[in-house]
Design a protein around this motif. Structure first.
Motif, PDB file in Angstrom:
ATOM      1  N   LEU A  26      45.484   2.136  44.221  1.00 24.64           N
ATOM      2  CA  LEU A  26      45.692   2.339  42.922  1.00 24.64           C
ATOM      3  C   LEU A  26      45.267   0.849  42.291  1.00 24.64           C
ATOM      4  N   ARG A  27      45.650  -0.009  42.594  1.00 28.93           N
ATOM      5  CA  ARG A  27      45.072  -1.073  42.066  1.00 28.93           C
ATOM      6  C   ARG A  27      43.663  -1.446  41.455  1.00 28.93           C
ATOM      7  N   ALA A  28      43.351  -1.007  42.810  1.00 32.02           N
ATOM      8  CA  ALA A  28      41.297  -0.905  43.110  1.00 32.02           C
ATOM      9  C   ALA A  28      41.171   0.139  42.454  1.00 32.02           C
ATOM     10  N   GLU A  29      41.413   1.036  42.084  1.00 31.46           N
ATOM     11  CA  GLU A  29      41.096   2.586  41.586  1.00 31.46           C
ATOM     12  C   GLU A  29      41.465   1.879  39.762  1.00 31.46           C
ATOM     13  N   ILE A  30      42.122   1.532  39.637  1.00 33.59           N
ATOM     14  CA  ILE A  30      42.267   0.568  37.852  1.00 33.59           C
ATOM     15  C   ILE A  30      41.584   0.183  37.679  1.00 33.59           C
TER      16      ILE A  30
END
Length: 228
Positions: A26-30
């Motif tokens: 999720l961090r990478a997607e943000i």
């Protein structure tokens, strides 16, 4: 000693591992604009998309909330906090500053055997780049810099850099058709500078890697219209 599979401890460890994996995803997607600013991350939808239960997603969102990447809005859920250009620049500035400090010490303390190890690790990166395998590229790049930073002997500072580096989206760089070859060439120059004990060049090359990474990420976020 490892906990036997099926024990409560093993279950807790697996749940923690799943939560960490979801956090990273999720961090990478943000960071790459896949999850757009001000959108809501739904527990059930995200769990289904990632193939996990709701529990690790809930725990991951709690972690991201602590990092200021999402906010919990009553009765609505977790909203993605917008990222500004300054936010991205600050993240890279922090990592670059710590990395340069480690580079100074590593250049002065590194042994010939450790430099030889860096050559082996860079060869592994070059091989992964030639095979065009993004996951292998990301792992090889991480292994190279972990060995370089550890050569400084400043374990706590290296630990802080590792945690700051969580905000770098490795798959974005690893899938860039030009980044891998650029990284390999930069590492070769770094290794040569280390053998000469050329501290200034080692620091310049270290800074250059973060300058290049920042430019690539900003270009990508502009391309996907994050700040449109």
């Amino acid at each position: 000693m490892n906990a036997p599979t099926g024990t409560p401890l093993a279950g807790a460890l697996r749940r923690e591992q799943l939560s960490d994996e979801v956090v990273s995803r999720l961090r990478a997607e943000i960071m790459t604009g896949v999850l757009r600013p001000d959108t809501f991350i739904r527990l059930d939808e995200t769990a289904a998309r990632l193939g996990v239960s709701i529990t690790p997603v809930r725990e991951a969102l709690r972690t991201l909330r602590g990092e200021g990447m999402v906010e919990l809005e009553p009765h609505r859920g977790h909203r993605v906090v917008p990222l500004s250009r300054n936010d991205i620049e600050d993240i890279f500035w922090l990592q670059s500053t710590i990395a340069q400090e480690l580079a100074v010490t590593a250049a002065r303390r590194i042994t010939d055997a450790q430099i030889d190890e860096l050559e082996v690790l860079n060869a592994a990166l070059a091989s992964a780049v030639e095979r065009q395998e993004p996951e292998a590229i990301a792992l090889a790049e991480f292994a190279f810099h972990r060995a370089f930073n550890r050569a400084s002997g400043r374990i706590k500072l290296a630990w802080f850099l590792l945690h700051a580096a969580r905000y770098l989206p490795p798959q974005l760089f690893a899938t860039d058709p030009t980044w891998g070859a650029t990284a390999v060439a930069s590492h070769e120059k770094l290794i040569a500078a280390l053998r000469r004990r050329d501290v200034a060049t080692v620091v310049d090359l270290t800074e250059g890697q973060f300058t290049d990474g920042l430019a690539r990420l900003l270009a990508w976020l502009g391309q996907v219209g994050l700040w449109r």
